[in-house]
Motif scaffolding. Structure first.
Motif, PDB file in Angstrom:
ATOM      1  N   UNK A  49       6.863   4.621  -9.224  1.00 55.41           N
ATOM      2  CA  UNK A  49       7.531   4.098  -8.036  1.00 55.41           C
ATOM      3  C   UNK A  49       7.101   2.647  -7.776  1.00 55.41           C
ATOM      4  N   UNK A  50       5.809   2.400  -7.847  1.00 54.10           N
ATOM      5  CA  UNK A  50       5.292   1.062  -7.574  1.00 54.10           C
ATOM      6  C   UNK A  50       5.752   0.067  -8.636  1.00 54.10           C
ATOM      7  N   UNK A  51       5.861   0.517  -9.879  1.00 51.39           N
ATOM      8  CA  UNK A  51       6.333  -0.358 -10.948  1.00 51.39           C
ATOM      9  C   UNK A  51       7.780  -0.791 -10.688  1.00 51.39           C
ATOM     10  N   UNK A  52       8.614   0.143 -10.241  1.00 43.98           N
ATOM     11  CA  UNK A  52      10.000  -0.210  -9.922  1.00 43.98           C
ATOM     12  C   UNK A  52      10.060  -1.149  -8.712  1.00 43.98           C
TER      13      UNK A  52
ATOM     14  N   UNK B 156       0.831  -1.212   0.000  1.00 39.81           N
ATOM     15  CA  UNK B 156       0.000   0.000   0.000  1.00 39.81           C
ATOM     16  C   UNK B 156       0.862   1.257   0.000  1.00 39.81           C
ATOM     17  N   UNK B 157       1.893   1.265   0.822  1.00 41.92           N
ATOM     18  CA  UNK B 157       2.791   2.420   0.888  1.00 41.92           C
ATOM     19  C   UNK B 157       3.455   2.656  -0.461  1.00 41.92           C
ATOM     20  N   UNK B 158       3.904   1.572  -1.085  1.00 47.08           N
ATOM     21  CA  UNK B 158       4.583   1.715  -2.371  1.00 47.08           C
ATOM     22  C   UNK B 158       3.619   2.168  -3.468  1.00 47.08           C
ATOM     23  N   UNK B 159       2.375   1.756  -3.394  1.00 48.36           N
ATOM     24  CA  UNK B 159       1.359   2.222  -4.349  1.00 48.36           C
ATOM     25  C   UNK B 159       1.103   3.714  -4.178  1.00 48.36           C
ATOM     26  N   UNK B 160       0.989   4.155  -2.927  1.00 46.29           N
ATOM     27  CA  UNK B 160       0.727   5.554  -2.636  1.00 46.29           C
ATOM     28  C   UNK B 160       1.858   6.442  -3.159  1.00 46.29           C
ATOM     29  N   UNK B 161       3.067   5.898  -3.168  1.00 50.22           N
ATOM     30  CA  UNK B 161       4.231   6.674  -3.614  1.00 50.22           C
ATOM     31  C   UNK B 161       4.171   7.042  -5.091  1.00 50.22           C
TER      32      UNK B 161
END
Length: 205
Positions: A161-164, A152-157
């Motif tokens: 960002x989430x793809x990496x 969730x945190x990485x998605x919010x970023x």
């Protein structure tokens, strides 16, 4: 463009508490190894170097985000912070006893992340430490809710960002990444219920 300009002021409040034990353990590892000088690549707001200087070490922080560095310099005016591209740093080879990279590699394009590791290896002295703290997969794939929170945190970023992050995690996270980079790194401690670890590589003397 500074991708952190909109949330740099919230970083220490929202993210800092989750990194406290990781930074504490990194400083302990550096001190036990007898290191004095430390370069923290992608230092952000200076949370790790702040703990390092409090422990008697001589740290320098470098980051590409002016917004993050503004906070770092405000919080730690006694520490030297440099605005540099982590994949192409101006310091001389073998300048530091230890080089650290914390929770930065997973958010970079893979070729950039490898370039950052090459810089870390170049800048650490022979017999010194390259220390990477970042995500990896728990051995037993446990802690479902912690893993969900990380996602969730990485998605919010952000989308990119989430793809990496997904690209980084797919082969196995930090352990797999460092092996592919040619580092013989050992996981010293785990954090976030096993979803992150501190990996230590000793540069050949």
């Amino acid at each position: 463009m500074d991708e952190y300009r909109n949330h740099a002021s919230l970083y220490d409040l929202l993210v800092g508490p989750f990194l406290h034990s990781t930074h504490r353990d990194i400083v302990d590892i550096v001190k036990v190894h007898g290191c004095s000088s430390l370069l923290d690549i992608c230092c952000g707001t200076g949370l790790l170097v702040g703990k390092a200087v409090a422990a008697g070490l001589k740290p320098i922080g470098t980051d590409l985000s002016p917004a993050m560095l503004d906070i770092a310099r405000s919080n730690h005016p006694e520490i030297n912070f440099l605005e540099n591209d982590a994949s192409d740093l101006p310091m001389e080879e073998g300048s530091f006893d230890a080089v650290t990279v914390s929770f930065a590699l997973h958010e970079k394009p893979r070729n950039v992340a490898f370039a950052i590791i090459r810089e870390a290896l170049r800048l650490v002295r022979k017999g010194g430490l390259v220390i990477v703290a970042d995500y990896h997969l728990p051995v037993d794939h446990s802690s479902f809710f912690t893993g969900l929170a990380v996602q969730c945190v990485e998605r919010i970023a952000g989308k990119q960002h989430y793809a990496y992050f997904k690209e980084y995690m797919k082969p196995g996270g930090t352990e797999a990444f460092l092996a592919e980079a040619g580092l013989d790194a050992t996981c010293r401690t785990t954090h976030m219920n096993g979803w992150s670890g501190i990996f230590v590589h000793v540069k050949d003397a």
